[in-house]
Write an enzyme that holds these catalytic residues in place. Structure first.
Site, PDB file in Angstrom:
ATOM      1  N   CYS A  15     -34.582  49.957 -15.301  1.00  0.00           N
ATOM      2  CA  CYS A  15     -35.313  48.828 -14.712  1.00  0.00           C
ATOM      3  C   CYS A  15     -36.704  48.814 -15.335  1.00  0.00           C
ATOM      4  O   CYS A  15     -36.889  49.374 -16.419  1.00  0.00           O
ATOM      5  CB  CYS A  15     -35.304  48.887 -13.178  1.00  0.00           C
ATOM      6  N   HIS A  22     -30.034  72.416 -14.648  1.00  0.00           N
ATOM      7  CA  HIS A  22     -30.331  73.133 -13.400  1.00  0.00           C
ATOM      8  C   HIS A  22     -29.899  72.365 -12.159  1.00  0.00           C
ATOM      9  O   HIS A  22     -29.450  72.966 -11.184  1.00  0.00           O
ATOM     10  CB  HIS A  22     -31.840  73.389 -13.277  1.00  0.00           C
TER      11      HIS A  22
HETATM   12  C1  RB5 Z   1     -38.608  44.006 -11.724  1.00  0.00           C
HETATM   13  O1  RB5 Z   1     -39.624  43.106 -12.006  1.00  0.00           O
HETATM   14  C2  RB5 Z   1     -39.133  45.399 -11.438  1.00  0.00           C
HETATM   15  O2  RB5 Z   1     -39.804  45.411 -10.228  1.00  0.00           O
HETATM   16  C3  RB5 Z   1     -37.993  46.384 -11.466  1.00  0.00           C
HETATM   17  O3  RB5 Z   1     -37.370  46.322 -12.699  1.00  0.00           O
HETATM   18  C4  RB5 Z   1     -38.333  47.849 -11.317  1.00  0.00           C
HETATM   19  O4  RB5 Z   1     -39.444  48.202 -12.070  1.00  0.00           O
HETATM   20  C5  RB5 Z   1     -38.408  48.400  -9.986  1.00  0.00           C
HETATM   21  O5  RB5 Z   1     -38.653  49.614  -9.842  1.00  0.00           O
END
Ligand code: RB5
Length: 156
Positions: free
Chosen positions: A66, A99
Site C-alpha cells: 500500500c 525467527h
Molecule cells: C492510500 O491513500 C493509503 O492511505 C494507503 O495506501 C496506505 O498507505 C495505508 O496505510
C-alpha cells in the site's frame, strides 16, 4: 512456493515489478489485484484477500503493498494465522522469517524505491524459518495470544 501478491492504489506502481521478481526467483504468484490503478480503492479489501489466501493455505506467503505498508499490515494481522510486518530493510525481511515465521510482507510504495523494495522481497522470499526451539516456543506464545481472542472487555 505459492505467493499471493496484492496492492491498493498506493502500492500499485510496485506490484508488477514485485510479481516479475517473484516469478524470476522460481515461485508461483497468485495475483489478487488491484489489476488497474483505481485511486478510490481501499487497502483493507486487498489485505483481506491476501491474508485469507495465507490463512487458508492457498498461498504459503503474501506480499501486500500500500502507500506506507502500515494499513495493509494492520488489516492483514486481523486474520488468524497471518503474521505480517512492514519491512523496509533487508535484515528485518529475512530475520522476520527466520525467527518469527513471518508469512506476510507489507511494503509502502511511497516510502521505498523499487530497488530497495525488490531487495526486501528477495530476502523475504528466500528465507526460511529456522525452527529453533526458542523460536518455536515464542511462536507458540504468539499463537496462544491469538487463540485467547482478547477483547476490550476480557482484558479489563
Ligand atoms: C492510500 O491513500 C493509503 O492511505 C494507503 O495506501 C496506505 O498507505 C495505508 O496505510
Amino acid at each position: 512456493m505459492r505467493i499471493a501478491v496484492a496492492c491498493d492504489h498506493g502500492g500499485f506502481p510496485l506490484k508488477s515489478p514485485i510479481v516479475e521478481l517473484i516469478e524470476e526467483l522460481g515461485h508461483e504468484v497468485v495475483d489478487l489485484g488491484a489489476y488497474d490503478f483505481e485511486p478510490l480503492d481501499d487497502y483493507p479489501d486487498f489485505a483481506e484477500k491476501a491474508g485469507k489466501a495465507v490463512s487458508s493455505g492457498d498461498a504459503e506467503r503474501a506480499v501486500i503493498i500500500c502507500g506506507s505498508g502500515v494499513g495493509a499490515c494492520i488489516a492483514a494481522n486481523k486474520i488468524v494465522g497471518v503474521r505480517a510486518s512492514v519491512c523496509h530493510d533487508a535484515y528485518s525481511a529475512h530475520q522476520g522469517v527466520e525467527h518469527d515465521d513471518m508469512n506476510t510482507l507489507c511494503l509502502g510504495a511511497r516510502i521505498v524505491g523499487s530497488e530497495l523494495a525488490l531487495e526486501v522481497v528477495k530476502h523475504f522470499v528466500q528465507s526460511t524459518f529456522t525452527g529453533e526451539e526458542r523460536h518455536r516456543r515464542r511462536l507458540e506464545k504468539v499463537r496462544q495470544i491469538e487463540r485467547n481472542n482478547l477483547t476490550p472487555e476480557s482484558v479489563r
